[in-house]
Design a protein around this motif. Sequence first.
Motif, PDB file in Angstrom:
ATOM      1  N   SER A 196     -11.599   7.411  29.995  1.00  0.00           N
ATOM      2  CA  SER A 196     -12.788   7.731  30.781  1.00  0.00           C
ATOM      3  C   SER A 196     -13.978   7.840  29.845  1.00  0.00           C
ATOM      4  O   SER A 196     -13.868   8.405  28.757  1.00  0.00           O
ATOM      5  CB  SER A 196     -12.612   9.050  31.540  1.00  0.00           C
ATOM      6  N   GLU A 256      -5.071   5.282  29.677  1.00  0.00           N
ATOM      7  CA  GLU A 256      -6.220   5.527  30.555  1.00  0.00           C
ATOM      8  C   GLU A 256      -7.366   6.129  29.761  1.00  0.00           C
ATOM      9  O   GLU A 256      -7.175   7.037  28.958  1.00  0.00           O
ATOM     10  CB  GLU A 256      -5.814   6.485  31.675  1.00  0.00           C
ATOM     11  N   THR A 280      -8.000   2.058  33.871  1.00  0.00           N
ATOM     12  CA  THR A 280      -6.541   2.112  33.738  1.00  0.00           C
ATOM     13  C   THR A 280      -6.007   0.697  33.598  1.00  0.00           C
ATOM     14  O   THR A 280      -6.658  -0.272  33.995  1.00  0.00           O
ATOM     15  CB  THR A 280      -5.883   2.786  34.960  1.00  0.00           C
ATOM     16  N   THR A 305     -12.159  12.582  35.342  1.00  0.00           N
ATOM     17  CA  THR A 305     -11.868  11.192  35.685  1.00  0.00           C
ATOM     18  C   THR A 305     -12.271  10.913  37.123  1.00  0.00           C
ATOM     19  O   THR A 305     -12.460  11.831  37.917  1.00  0.00           O
ATOM     20  CB  THR A 305     -10.368  10.885  35.526  1.00  0.00           C
ATOM     21  N   GLN A 344     -10.993  -4.167  40.413  1.00  0.00           N
ATOM     22  CA  GLN A 344      -9.739  -4.565  39.767  1.00  0.00           C
ATOM     23  C   GLN A 344      -9.853  -5.983  39.247  1.00  0.00           C
ATOM     24  O   GLN A 344     -10.516  -6.822  39.854  1.00  0.00           O
ATOM     25  CB  GLN A 344      -8.576  -4.521  40.755  1.00  0.00           C
ATOM     26  N   ASP A 403     -14.656   1.056  43.060  1.00  0.00           N
ATOM     27  CA  ASP A 403     -13.411   0.686  42.388  1.00  0.00           C
ATOM     28  C   ASP A 403     -13.373  -0.827  42.257  1.00  0.00           C
ATOM     29  O   ASP A 403     -13.614  -1.535  43.236  1.00  0.00           O
ATOM     30  CB  ASP A 403     -12.192   1.146  43.194  1.00  0.00           C
ATOM     31  N   ASN A 427     -10.409   8.603  39.052  1.00  0.00           N
ATOM     32  CA  ASN A 427      -9.318   7.986  39.790  1.00  0.00           C
ATOM     33  C   ASN A 427      -8.527   8.979  40.626  1.00  0.00           C
ATOM     34  O   ASN A 427      -7.528   8.640  41.210  1.00  0.00           O
ATOM     35  CB  ASN A 427      -8.393   7.201  38.862  1.00  0.00           C
ATOM     36  N   THR A 458     -13.642   5.459  34.696  1.00  0.00           N
ATOM     37  CA  THR A 458     -12.254   5.612  34.287  1.00  0.00           C
ATOM     38  C   THR A 458     -11.593   4.246  34.383  1.00  0.00           C
ATOM     39  O   THR A 458     -11.672   3.590  35.415  1.00  0.00           O
ATOM     40  CB  THR A 458     -11.519   6.618  35.187  1.00  0.00           C
ATOM     41  N   THR A 477      -7.942  -1.688  36.266  1.00  0.00           N
ATOM     42  CA  THR A 477      -8.647  -1.040  37.367  1.00  0.00           C
ATOM     43  C   THR A 477      -9.708  -0.120  36.788  1.00  0.00           C
ATOM     44  O   THR A 477      -9.440   0.647  35.864  1.00  0.00           O
ATOM     45  CB  THR A 477      -7.674  -0.218  38.242  1.00  0.00           C
ATOM     46  N   PHE A 491     -12.679   2.683  37.866  1.00  0.00           N
ATOM     47  CA  PHE A 491     -13.236   3.588  38.871  1.00  0.00           C
ATOM     48  C   PHE A 491     -14.530   4.152  38.295  1.00  0.00           C
ATOM     49  O   PHE A 491     -14.533   4.628  37.166  1.00  0.00           O
ATOM     50  CB  PHE A 491     -12.294   4.760  39.150  1.00  0.00           C
TER      51      PHE A 491
END
Length: 165
Positions: free
Chosen positions: A91, A89, A107, A140, A157, A155, A142, A105, A126, A128
């Motif tokens: 950021s 992850e 992931t 972050t 994806q 968000d 998320n 952020t 994903t 954010f």
Amino acid sequence: MKPLNQTHAKPTPVKYCAPQRGFSIVAAIFLLVVLSGLGAAMVRFSTIQHTSAAMDEQGMRAYQAARAGIEWGLHLSLNDTATSACFPEVSFNPPAPQLNEFRTTVTCQSVQYAGANPQIIVRRITSFACNRPTGGATGTCNGPAVGGQDYVRRDLQAVFQMSPR
């Protein structure tokens, strides 16, 4: 012949009423109150419109920051097809000056289907993006939403399938 005694009634004098005073001031005060109410309503409506437009613009900027995170995550994933592991992850603040108030952020989740021949890897990136991350400016996005009147979060994806080379 003698004239008859005629009694002449004296006419009653006509009394002139004094002109009414004060009605115009009541009408003027009423009109002033109504116009003040309309003015206050217009100011309130204008303030709401400006706030709504500013939040809409912030939402578009948050979307662009989240999209930058998706593109960065896709770049990392597509350049590393040798392993099924994802990147950790991350950021960051997007480098564009219009997006410098947003924190992004990114992931990655990876699922490997070993029974398939050839082996299939499905990754979910994903992103954010928010303007008030949890943990301060270096935090972050998320986590739980911070909230507030001017809080904006988007968000995004991306899910894709890849097979190792």
